[in-house]
Each structure stands twice: as C-alpha cells, then as structure tokens.
Design a protein around this motif. Structure first.
Motif, mmCIF file in Angstrom:
data_model
loop_
_atom_site.group_PDB
_atom_site.id
_atom_site.type_symbol
_atom_site.label_atom_id
_atom_site.label_comp_id
_atom_site.label_asym_id
_atom_site.label_seq_id
_atom_site.Cartn_x
_atom_site.Cartn_y
_atom_site.Cartn_z
ATOM 1 N N GLY A 3 41.126 35.986 42.997
ATOM 2 C CA GLY A 3 39.889 36.043 43.774
ATOM 3 C C GLY A 3 38.737 36.719 43.038
ATOM 4 N N TYR A 4 39.037 37.755 42.246
ATOM 5 C CA TYR A 4 37.992 38.436 41.483
ATOM 6 C C TYR A 4 37.343 37.471 40.487
ATOM 7 N N LEU A 5 38.201 36.676 39.846
ATOM 8 C CA LEU A 5 37.709 35.753 38.812
ATOM 9 C C LEU A 5 36.983 34.580 39.456
ATOM 10 N N GLU A 6 37.500 34.132 40.607
ATOM 11 C CA GLU A 6 36.857 33.012 41.313
ATOM 12 C C GLU A 6 35.460 33.379 41.804
ATOM 13 N N LEU A 7 35.321 34.628 42.254
ATOM 14 C CA LEU A 7 33.993 35.088 42.691
ATOM 15 C C LEU A 7 32.972 34.836 41.580
ATOM 16 N N ILE A 8 33.373 35.117 40.369
ATOM 17 C CA ILE A 8 32.472 34.974 39.218
ATOM 18 C C ILE A 8 32.340 33.501 38.820
ATOM 19 N N GLU A 9 33.499 32.858 38.607
ATOM 20 C CA GLU A 9 33.485 31.490 38.082
ATOM 21 C C GLU A 9 32.814 30.505 39.042
ATOM 22 N N ALA A 23 35.289 32.399 47.638
ATOM 23 C CA ALA A 23 34.156 32.725 46.753
ATOM 24 C C ALA A 23 32.860 32.089 47.228
ATOM 25 N N SER A 24 32.957 31.046 48.067
ATOM 26 C CA SER A 24 31.730 30.347 48.453
ATOM 27 C C SER A 24 31.283 30.603 49.890
#
Ligand SMILES: [Mn+2]
Length: 232
Positions: A23-29, A216-217
């Motif tokens: 989830g941390y990486l998805e927030l960014i990506e 993330a969206s």
C-alpha cells in the motif's frame, strides 16, 4: 520526470528481514511517483547517495521509537524499539529537512518527526490517557475508526479542503507535547493530535493514521499524494 520517493523499509525482528506493505508503494506509484524501497542501513555514505538521488521521502509505520529520543525512560508499556531504524531514520529525517526535500511521515514517522523537534510521545495511550475512542482498531484497516478535525488553514486543511475526516487508527502511541516549529493539522474527537506539519519547510507533513491501508485512488489519497508529489 516523475519524482522518485525513497521509502523507509519495515523490519521484521523475528525473521531478521526487511519488508514493506504494498500500500505504501501503491500510494506513490498510482499517484504519479516512482517508489524506491531504501536499504536498512546507518551507513551515512549510502544514505547520502539516496538523499541526493531521491526527490522526496516517505517515512513508514513500525516499531515504537526509543523513548530516549524524547528524553524519557522506556516503560514496560512501550514496545521494543528497533535501534537500527531509529538511528537510520533519525539521521535521514534531519538531512531530508536540512535539504528541504518533501517528506510525508505516517504513524511512527509522525512520532519520529515530533520527537526530533523536541516533542514527546505517549508511550501507551490506553494506559496513560483515558478515552472513549479506541485508537487501536482490529482488522480490516481500510475502514473509518474515528474522526479527526482538520485545523483551519493548516497544510492538511488546504490539501483536503474540508474540516472533518474519517480515518483508520492503528496506534498505541501518539504525540503528547508538540515539537517546536511544528503546527498541528489534525486532532481526533478525543483530543489526540493526529497530524502535524513543519511550518518552515516546503512540504513536511505527518499523519497518525494509515492512508496506505485505503485504496491509493480514494479522493483523500489522491489529494494528499498530489500535494506531496507536486512538491517534489
Ligand atoms: Mn487514532
């Protein structure tokens, strides 16, 4: 060019392994950045290289910070600290701010930010501060546990353009005395400080809840990440 965001790794003491919640990486990506998981190291030469190459930094959740960071003795209610994370992240956060690079700090991250600026923490909310709000929810974490009030004209209020926000809550520690130079941006219905920003910085924002457990969206995550990434 999309901004590259260095993400502090989580550490599993039992397995002696670093790991990360996607989830941390998805927030960014998913919001227009390139996530990069940092190594767990206190080697300043290595960290310096990432301080140069990354455009912004995300400080993740995790173990309780060693209370010596805020001048207290560790009580039995405090969790076991992760000394290598404390040392690495303490150095990294100071340097990120010194270079005025944007920084988003989540949970442990906001607690570290507060401690670095001379603030203190509740070592254990349930035993130190009675409340009708339970801040340590049971899974699933992608749901609202309590509400926070966003302080008018604060950075978070300007980003989300609203005064109330439903958040999840998975923390047994929290900010007690606010660090010097930090501005409170969010307070839960029972008065616990749940968000701060650094007034003198371009973008240094910390939140006590966990945006990474939500999609993330969502509108809130898109707005939060757009503000962070556009500052990078
Ligand atoms: Mn909470």
């Amino acid at each position: 060019m999309k901004p590259i965001i260095g993400v502090t790794p989580l550490y599993d003491e039992e397995r002696k392994s670093i790991w990360l919640l996607p989830g941390y990486l998805e927030l960014i990506e998913k919001n227009g950045g390139i996530p990069l998981i940092l190594p767990l190291t206190t080697n300043k030469e290595v960290l310096e290289s990432f301080l140069t190459s990354c455009d912004g930094f995300l400080f993740t959740g995790g173990q309780d910070i060693d209370p010596s960071f805020y001048g207290e003795k560790k009580r039995s209610v405090c969790g076991i600290p992760c000394r290598v994370r404390d040392e690495m992240e303490g150095y990294l956060m100071r340097e990120v701010i010194a270079k005025d690079k944007p920084l988003l700090a989540i949970c442990r991250g906001v607690q570290l930010l507060n401690a670095l600026y001379g603030g203190t923490l509740y070592q254990d909310l349930p035993s130190e501060r009675s409340s009708s709000v339970c801040h340590q929810m049971i899974p699933p974490y992608a749901k609202v546990q309590h509400e926070v009030q966003l302080i008018e004209n604060s950075l978070l209020h300007r980003i989300l353009d609203r005064t109330k926000l439903g958040v999840n809550s998975y923390h047994h520690q929290a900010i007690k005395e606010v660090g010097n130079g930090l501005e409170v941006t969010a307070v839960s219905t029972d008065g616990v400080i749940e968000g701060v920003s650094l007034k003198s910085a371009k973008f240094v924002l910390g939140v006590q809840w966990h945006p990474e457990f939500f999609d993330a969206s969502t509108t809130e995550n898109k707005a939060l990440m757009a503000a962070f990434l556009s500052a990078c």
